[in-house]
Design an enzyme around this catalytic site. Structure first.
Site, PDB file in Angstrom:
ATOM      1  N   GLN A 146       1.043  -1.307   0.399  1.00 10.71           N
ATOM      2  CA  GLN A 146       0.082  -0.128   0.056  1.00 10.71           C
ATOM      3  C   GLN A 146       0.758   1.805   0.208  1.00 10.71           C
ATOM      4  O   GLN A 146       0.476   2.391  -0.451  1.00 10.71           O
ATOM      5  CB  GLN A 146      -0.592  -0.142   1.091  1.00 10.71           C
ATOM      6  CG  GLN A 146      -0.176  -0.112   2.841  1.00 10.71           C
ATOM      7  CD  GLN A 146      -1.100  -0.084   3.673  1.00 10.71           C
ATOM      8  OE1 GLN A 146      -1.746  -0.770   4.105  1.00 10.71           O
ATOM      9  NE2 GLN A 146      -1.405   1.682   4.491  1.00 10.71           N
ATOM     10  N   CYS A 152      -5.191   0.167   3.778  1.00 12.39           N
ATOM     11  CA  CYS A 152      -5.627  -0.928   4.134  1.00 12.39           C
ATOM     12  C   CYS A 152      -7.080  -1.300   3.268  1.00 12.39           C
ATOM     13  O   CYS A 152      -7.096  -2.484   3.103  1.00 12.39           O
ATOM     14  CB  CYS A 152      -5.251  -1.681   5.246  1.00 12.39           C
ATOM     15  SG  CYS A 152      -6.006   0.188   6.460  1.00 12.39           S
ATOM     16  N   HIS A 289      -6.303  -1.330  11.713  1.00 15.46           N
ATOM     17  CA  HIS A 289      -5.923  -2.193  10.076  1.00 15.46           C
ATOM     18  C   HIS A 289      -6.836  -2.932  10.124  1.00 15.46           C
ATOM     19  O   HIS A 289      -7.499  -3.426  10.214  1.00 15.46           O
ATOM     20  CB  HIS A 289      -4.309  -2.618  10.477  1.00 15.46           C
ATOM     21  CG  HIS A 289      -3.836  -3.336   9.740  1.00 15.46           C
ATOM     22  ND1 HIS A 289      -3.277  -1.888   8.319  1.00 15.46           N
ATOM     23  CD2 HIS A 289      -2.860  -3.464   9.072  1.00 15.46           C
ATOM     24  CE1 HIS A 289      -2.581  -2.727   7.486  1.00 15.46           C
ATOM     25  NE2 HIS A 289      -2.173  -4.002   7.896  1.00 15.46           N
TER      26      HIS A 289
END
Ligand SMILES: *[C@@H]1O[C@H](CO)[C@@H](O)[C@H](O)[C@H]1NC(C)=O
Ligand SMILES: *[C@@H]1O[C@H](CO)[C@@H](O)[C@H](O)[C@H]1NC(C)=O
Ligand SMILES: *[C@@H]1O[C@H](CO)[C@@H](O)[C@H](O)[C@H]1NC(C)=O
Ligand SMILES: *[C@@H]1O[C@H](CO)[C@@H](O)[C@H](O)[C@H]1NC(C)=O
Length: 341
Positions: A146, A152, A289
Site C-alpha cells: 500500500q 489497507c 488496520h
C-alpha cells in the site's frame, strides 16, 4: 527549532559513542536485537532499506534515535516469545519510524462494529480440515504494497472480492484497489476507511470493479474514474460482517465455506514483526488496520490464522502474518466480512 536539533544531535552522538563498542562483531539477527541499535547497525539498515538521508544531518540523527528506540522495543517484545513458533520482532523497513509516524501512515482503518455471529458455538467444525489455505487453490493474488497511503481497507475488500470471483470459477484477475480508494466516497481514501463501509458502498452502487491493469494503484487518492459497465469484471451482490470472538472455530468454517475474509485488527506491534505466530502484544476491539484472512493451520502446538497483509513481501512471512487462533488475538475476530458476488 535549532535547540531541538542540537539536542537530538548531541543525544545521537552520545548514543553512538556508548553503543559503538557493541558493534564490533555482530553476526546473528538474534544478537542484533539484543543491542541498542548501534551506529553500525543503523548504517547498514540505511543501506538495506535505501534511505536517502545523509550521515550527520538532523534527519539522520532523528532516524537513528527512532531506530534505537525500535531495538529497545524488540528486546521487550521478544521476551514473550518462549517457543520456536512464537513471533519474532526485529529490524524491518519500519524500524526508523516513530510509533506515531507508523500509526499515522499505516494504521488508518476505522473500526467496524459487527453483530455477533449467530451460528452455533459447537458442532459444524467437526468436518473441517486441520489446515486450509486458499493459496493452495491458486485463488489468492500476490501480496501488494500500500506504500505511504492508509488504504489497507481497500486492499482487504478488493482482495476478498477477487478471490471469491476466482473461487466462483473465473480466472484470478487482480482488481483495482485505486478504484475503491477514489470512488468509495464514505471513506477517506489514503486517510483511512473501513472495509464494511466500502462493502456497503459496493453493494449499494453495484459498481463493477475493473482490472488493476486498467486503473493502477498510485498510493494517492485521486478523482474517481468511471468506466462503462462492460469494462467491469464483477460487482458485489451482498456481504456479511460478523463478530466471531469466542467462535473462531465457526470463523474457520466460514472461511472454508465462503472464501478469504476481510478482517480488521490492532496492528500497532506489527511495526516490529518479523515472522512467527503472534500470541501477545495485540488487543481486541482496538482495530486500526484491515487485512485478508486466507487460511489456517491447526496441526502444530499453536493453531494459527494465515493472514495476507498489504505491506509488501519483505514484511513478515513474505508479506503474511500468522495469528494464534483462539482468544481473539489482535482482534482478528472482531469484524469479519465475507463477500457474495
Ligand atoms: C566475529 O565472529 C565470528 C563468529 O563468532 C568469528 O568467526 C570472527 O572471527 C569474528 N570477527 C571478528 C573481527 O572478531
Ligand atoms: C522512545 O520510546 C519511549 C517509550 O516508548 C518514548 O516515550 C519516547 O518518546 C521515544 N523516543 C523517541 C525519540 O521516539
Ligand atoms: C444479504 O445477506 C443477508 C445476510 O445473509 C441476507 O439477510 C439478505 O437477504 C441478503 N440480501 C440479498 C439482496 O441477497
Ligand atoms: C502447519 O503447521 C505445522 C506446525 O507448525 C507446520 O509443521 C506445517 O509446515 C504447517 N503447514 C503448512 C502448510 O504451512
Amino acid at each position: 527549532m535549532r535547540g531541538v536539533y542540537l539536542y537530538l544531535a548531541v543525544t545521537a552522538t552520545v548514543f553512538a559513542l556508548l553503543s559503538a563498542r557493541c558493534c564490533l562483531n555482530v553476526s546473528s539477527d538474534e544478537t542484533r536485537t539484543k543491542l541498542n541499535g548501534c551506529a553500525v547497525d543503523f548504517i547498514s539498515f540505511r543501506e538495506q532499506f535505501h534511505r536517502s538521508y545523509v550521515a550527520n544531518s538532523a534527519e539522520f540523527d532523528l532516524r537513528h534515535l527512532y531506530f534505537q528506540n525500535a531495538t529497545k522495543r524488540h528486546a521487550y517484545l521478544n521476551s514473550f516469545s518462549t517457543v520456536a513458533q512464537s513471533a519474532k520482532y526485529g529490524i524491518n523497513q519500519f524500524s526508523d519510524f516513530s510509533q506515531e509516524e507508523f500509526r499515522d501512515l499505516y494504521l488508518r482503518a476505522s473500526a467496524d462494529r459487527a453483530p455477533l455471529f449467530p451460528g452455533l458455538k459447537t458442532g459444524k467444525t467437526e468436518g473441517l480440515p486441520a489446515k486450509f489455505d486458499w493459496r493452495d487453490k491458486a485463488v489468492v493474488a500476490p501480496v501488494q504494497n500500500q506504500q505511504a497511503c492508509g488504504s489497507c481497507w481497500a486492499f482487504s475488500v478488493v482482495g476478498a472480492v477477487q478471490s471469491v470471483h476466482a473461487i466462483d470459477g473465473s480466472q484470478l484477475v487482480e482488481l483495482s484497489v485505486q478504484q475503491v480508494l477514489d470512488c468509495s466516497f464514505q471513506n477517506e481514501g489514503c486517510n483511512g476507511g473501513s472495509p464494511v463501509q466500502a462493502l456497503k458502498w459496493l453493494k449499494q452502487t453495484k459498481m463493477k470493479l475493473v482490472p488493476q491493469s486498467e486503473y493502477p494503484y498510485k498510493a494517492k487518492t485521486g478523482i474517481c474514474h468511471f468506466f462503462s459497465q462492460s469494462h467491469g469484471v464483477v460487482a458485489v451482490k451482498n456481504f456479511t460482517a460478523y463478530d466471531f470472538s469466542g467462535q473462531e472455530e465457526a470463523m474457520m468454517g466460514h472461511l472454508v465455506e465462503h472464501g478469504p475474509l476481510a478482517a480488521i485488527v490492532d496492528a500497532v506491534s506489527w511495526q516490529d514483526y518479523l515472522g512467527g505466530i503472534i500470541q501477545h502484544h495485540c488487543s481486541s476491539q482496538r482495530s486500526n488496520h484491515a487485512v485478508l484472512v486466507v487460511g489456517y493451520n491447526t496441526t502444530g502446538d499453536i493453531p494459527y490464522w494465515i493472514v495476507q497483509n498489504s505491506w509488501g513481501t519483505t514484511w513478515g512471512n513474505e508479506g503474511y502474518v500468522y495469528i494464534k487462533i483462539g482468544g481473539n488475538v489482535c482482534g482478528i475476530a472482531d469484524s469479519v466480512a465475507a463477500v457474495f458476488l
